[in-house]
Write a protein that holds these residues in place. Structure first.
Motif, PDB file in Angstrom:
ATOM      1  N   ASP A 184       0.830  -1.193   0.000  1.00 30.42           N
ATOM      2  CA  ASP A 184       0.000   0.000   0.000  1.00 30.42           C
ATOM      3  C   ASP A 184       0.872   1.253   0.000  1.00 30.42           C
ATOM      4  O   ASP A 184       2.007   1.243   0.509  1.00 30.42           O
ATOM      5  N   ASN A 185       0.341   2.315  -0.551  1.00 29.46           N
ATOM      6  CA  ASN A 185       0.966   3.637  -0.493  1.00 29.46           C
ATOM      7  C   ASN A 185       2.329   3.704  -1.172  1.00 29.46           C
ATOM      8  O   ASN A 185       3.196   4.473  -0.751  1.00 29.46           O
ATOM      9  N   VAL A 186       2.536   2.886  -2.214  1.00 27.71           N
ATOM     10  CA  VAL A 186       3.746   3.009  -3.019  1.00 27.71           C
ATOM     11  C   VAL A 186       3.341   3.248  -4.474  1.00 27.71           C
ATOM     12  O   VAL A 186       2.212   2.957  -4.873  1.00 27.71           O
ATOM     13  N   GLU A 187       4.259   3.789  -5.257  1.00 35.92           N
ATOM     14  CA  GLU A 187       4.036   4.024  -6.678  1.00 35.92           C
ATOM     15  C   GLU A 187       4.805   2.992  -7.488  1.00 35.92           C
ATOM     16  O   GLU A 187       5.991   2.761  -7.235  1.00 35.92           O
ATOM     17  N   LEU A 188       4.140   2.396  -8.465  1.00 38.00           N
ATOM     18  CA  LEU A 188       4.801   1.481  -9.388  1.00 38.00           C
ATOM     19  C   LEU A 188       5.522   2.314 -10.450  1.00 38.00           C
ATOM     20  O   LEU A 188       4.906   3.141 -11.123  1.00 38.00           O
ATOM     21  N   LEU A 189       6.827   2.088 -10.602  1.00 36.33           N
ATOM     22  CA  LEU A 189       7.647   2.900 -11.507  1.00 36.33           C
ATOM     23  C   LEU A 189       7.946   2.208 -12.826  1.00 36.33           C
ATOM     24  O   LEU A 189       8.196   2.886 -13.828  1.00 36.33           O
ATOM     25  N   ALA A 190       8.001   0.871 -12.844  1.00 36.77           N
ATOM     26  CA  ALA A 190       8.398   0.164 -14.064  1.00 36.77           C
ATOM     27  C   ALA A 190       7.873  -1.261 -14.033  1.00 36.77           C
ATOM     28  O   ALA A 190       7.632  -1.838 -12.970  1.00 36.77           O
ATOM     29  N   SER A 191       7.703  -1.824 -15.242  1.00 34.64           N
ATOM     30  CA  SER A 191       7.266  -3.201 -15.425  1.00 34.64           C
ATOM     31  C   SER A 191       8.090  -3.814 -16.548  1.00 34.64           C
ATOM     32  O   SER A 191       8.739  -3.103 -17.314  1.00 34.64           O
ATOM     33  N   SER A 192       8.055  -5.142 -16.657  1.00 31.85           N
ATOM     34  CA  SER A 192       8.649  -5.826 -17.811  1.00 31.85           C
ATOM     35  C   SER A 192       7.585  -6.691 -18.457  1.00 31.85           C
ATOM     36  O   SER A 192       6.459  -6.804 -17.958  1.00 31.85           O
ATOM     37  N   HIS A 193       7.938  -7.324 -19.568  1.00 32.74           N
ATOM     38  CA  HIS A 193       6.968  -8.174 -20.251  1.00 32.74           C
ATOM     39  C   HIS A 193       6.679  -9.450 -19.464  1.00 32.74           C
ATOM     40  O   HIS A 193       5.689 -10.143 -19.753  1.00 32.74           O
ATOM     41  N   LEU A 194       7.514  -9.763 -18.464  1.00 33.56           N
ATOM     42  CA  LEU A 194       7.306 -10.967 -17.667  1.00 33.56           C
ATOM     43  C   LEU A 194       6.755 -10.665 -16.275  1.00 33.56           C
ATOM     44  O   LEU A 194       5.970 -11.460 -15.741  1.00 33.56           O
ATOM     45  N   TYR A 195       7.167  -9.557 -15.695  1.00 33.71           N
ATOM     46  CA  TYR A 195       6.745  -9.228 -14.332  1.00 33.71           C
ATOM     47  C   TYR A 195       6.352  -7.756 -14.250  1.00 33.71           C
ATOM     48  O   TYR A 195       7.139  -6.870 -14.592  1.00 33.71           O
ATOM     49  N   ARG A 196       5.132  -7.528 -13.787  1.00 32.03           N
ATOM     50  CA  ARG A 196       4.632  -6.157 -13.696  1.00 32.03           C
ATOM     51  C   ARG A 196       5.366  -5.340 -12.636  1.00 32.03           C
ATOM     52  O   ARG A 196       5.640  -4.161 -12.833  1.00 32.03           O
ATOM     53  N   HIS A 197       5.694  -5.957 -11.531  1.00 31.21           N
ATOM     54  CA  HIS A 197       6.276  -5.199 -10.413  1.00 31.21           C
ATOM     55  C   HIS A 197       7.800  -5.241 -10.489  1.00 31.21           C
ATOM     56  O   HIS A 197       8.445  -6.117  -9.917  1.00 31.21           O
ATOM     57  N   GLN A 198       8.361  -4.281 -11.211  1.00 29.18           N
ATOM     58  CA  GLN A 198       9.805  -4.220 -11.424  1.00 29.18           C
ATOM     59  C   GLN A 198      10.483  -3.124 -10.613  1.00 29.18           C
ATOM     60  O   GLN A 198      11.685  -3.208 -10.360  1.00 29.18           O
ATOM     61  N   ALA A 199       9.755  -2.091 -10.231  1.00 35.31           N
ATOM     62  CA  ALA A 199      10.349  -1.009  -9.442  1.00 35.31           C
ATOM     63  C   ALA A 199       9.232  -0.237  -8.771  1.00 35.31           C
ATOM     64  O   ALA A 199       8.152  -0.066  -9.343  1.00 35.31           O
ATOM     65  N   PHE A 200       9.490   0.211  -7.558  1.00 37.87           N
ATOM     66  CA  PHE A 200       8.504   1.000  -6.829  1.00 37.87           C
ATOM     67  C   PHE A 200       9.218   1.999  -5.932  1.00 37.87           C
ATOM     68  O   PHE A 200      10.408   1.872  -5.639  1.00 37.87           O
ATOM     69  N   ARG A 201       8.482   3.001  -5.510  1.00 37.26           N
ATOM     70  CA  ARG A 201       9.002   3.934  -4.518  1.00 37.26           C
ATOM     71  C   ARG A 201       7.880   4.320  -3.567  1.00 37.26           C
ATOM     72  O   ARG A 201       6.696   4.234  -3.914  1.00 37.26           O
ATOM     73  N   ARG A 202       8.283   4.719  -2.377  1.00 38.23           N
ATOM     74  CA  ARG A 202       7.358   5.356  -1.449  1.00 38.23           C
ATOM     75  C   ARG A 202       7.925   6.721  -1.144  1.00 38.23           C
ATOM     76  O   ARG A 202       9.021   6.839  -0.577  1.00 38.23           O
ATOM     77  N   GLY A 203       7.215   7.751  -1.569  1.00 40.35           N
ATOM     78  CA  GLY A 203       7.752   9.096  -1.453  1.00 40.35           C
ATOM     79  C   GLY A 203       9.001   9.238  -2.301  1.00 40.35           C
ATOM     80  O   GLY A 203       9.159   8.592  -3.329  1.00 40.35           O
ATOM     81  N   ARG A 204       9.920  10.080  -1.880  1.00 34.92           N
ATOM     82  CA  ARG A 204      11.155  10.299  -2.625  1.00 34.92           C
ATOM     83  C   ARG A 204      12.354   9.581  -2.017  1.00 34.92           C
ATOM     84  O   ARG A 204      13.428   9.557  -2.620  1.00 34.92           O
ATOM     85  N   ASN A 205      12.192   9.002  -0.832  1.00 30.99           N
ATOM     86  CA  ASN A 205      13.341   8.463  -0.111  1.00 30.99           C
ATOM     87  C   ASN A 205      13.499   6.953  -0.197  1.00 30.99           C
ATOM     88  O   ASN A 205      14.556   6.431   0.149  1.00 30.99           O
ATOM     89  N   ILE A 206      12.478   6.240  -0.644  1.00 25.63           N
ATOM     90  CA  ILE A 206      12.478   4.776  -0.576  1.00 25.63           C
ATOM     91  C   ILE A 206      12.269   4.226  -1.978  1.00 25.63           C
ATOM     92  O   ILE A 206      11.242   4.480  -2.613  1.00 25.63           O
ATOM     93  N   LEU A 207      13.267   3.460  -2.477  1.00 22.36           N
ATOM     94  CA  LEU A 207      13.258   2.978  -3.859  1.00 22.36           C
ATOM     95  C   LEU A 207      13.613   1.500  -3.901  1.00 22.36           C
ATOM     96  O   LEU A 207      14.648   1.079  -3.376  1.00 22.36           O
ATOM     97  N   GLY A 208      12.760   0.695  -4.536  1.00 19.67           N
ATOM     98  CA  GLY A 208      13.017  -0.727  -4.718  1.00 19.67           C
ATOM     99  C   GLY A 208      13.120  -1.062  -6.194  1.00 19.67           C
ATOM    100  O   GLY A 208      12.251  -0.675  -6.981  1.00 19.67           O
TER     101      GLY A 208
END
Length: 248
Positions: free
Chosen positions: A149-173
């Motif tokens: 919850d409360n994160v933004e999806l930043l990128a996806s690939s053709h195999l997996y939708r959840h490739q990158a996310f962030r919460r605010g500006r300080n937390i990046l996966g």
């Protein structure tokens, strides 16, 4: 003026910070690292470093019986994320972040191994991943996660939708490995897990050729992404959560 401190958590020796080191040091951080096998890791306060970077590993977040340190790390990581302390997670590190934020990590239906681009979600404002657009980058995983919850999806690939996310500006996966492409440890990955390459439908020779062809461009794009992210921190972020024993 006290230097900023960045701490790398290394889950296995051959998965280090690689190409991301340069932009982090250029931003004024003194970089240190600790392995999860280090006896000091069990009592380390993860809220203390100005920047925390958690790298990859072959284990799954759900393998806590086999790797007892995972549960301990998750508890301390959750406190850091709650305090909104700048944190970067790569592959297994991103999965740990997703779990600490309330998501579920699980084995995916296919292995994703090889170089290919991700789709950047341009509807996200100031998305630092725009540097990666149309750039083949390294993927090497078989696990995925539900989006917390409360994160933004930043990128996806053709195999997996959840490739990158962030919460605010300080937390990046980041699920992928835009730090890899110039690091000789890539050969250790291929040598150690050739079955993953085959399971993903590739072969070792083709993957090594892709690394030679696409690796330098991937690292350039990855470094630009990290530089952009580092300049966007909301800060200074106060350390408001008191240190807790690792076993709590």
């Amino acid at each position: 003026m006290t230097p900023k401190r960045a701490l790398i958590i290394r889950h296995v020796p051959h998965e280090g910070i690689a190409g991301y080191r340069a932009p982090i040091e250029d931003a004024g951080y003194e970089v240190d690292r600790i392995d999860v096998t280090d006896p000091e890791f069990a009592t380390l306060d993860l809220c203390t470093p100005d920047l925390l970077i958690m790298m990859g590993g072959p284990m799954g977040v759900y393998e806590q019986d086999r790797y007892p340190w995972i549960a301990c790390q998750l508890r301390r990581l959750a406190r850091r994320l709650e305090a909104d302390r700048p944190t970067l997670g790569v592959c297994f590190g991103a999965q740990m972040m997703a779990a600490a934020l309330g998501g579920e990590v699980y084995a995916g239906p296919v292995k994703e191994v090889g170089f290919h681009p991700v789709h950047i979600h341009h509807d996200v404002s100031a998305n630092p991943l725009h540097h990666l657009a149309d750039t083949p980058i390294l993927h090497w995983h078989g696990d995925t996660f539900t989006l917390p919850d409360n994160v933004e999806l930043l990128a996806s690939s053709h195999l997996y939708r959840h490739q990158a996310f962030r919460r605010g500006r300080n937390i990046l996966g980041l699920q992928f490995h835009a730090e890899m492409g110039l690091d000789p440890r890539f050969d250790a990955w291929v040598d150690q897990w050739p079955e993953a390459v085959v399971e993903a439908g590739g072969d070792e020779q083709a993957l090594r050729r892709a690394h030679a062809d696409f690796g330098p461009g991937a690292v350039d794009a990855g470094r630009a992404m990290i530089r952009d992210w580092l300049t966007g921190f909301v800060g200074p972020t106060a350390y408001t959560i008191a240190a807790q024993p690792a076993a709590t």
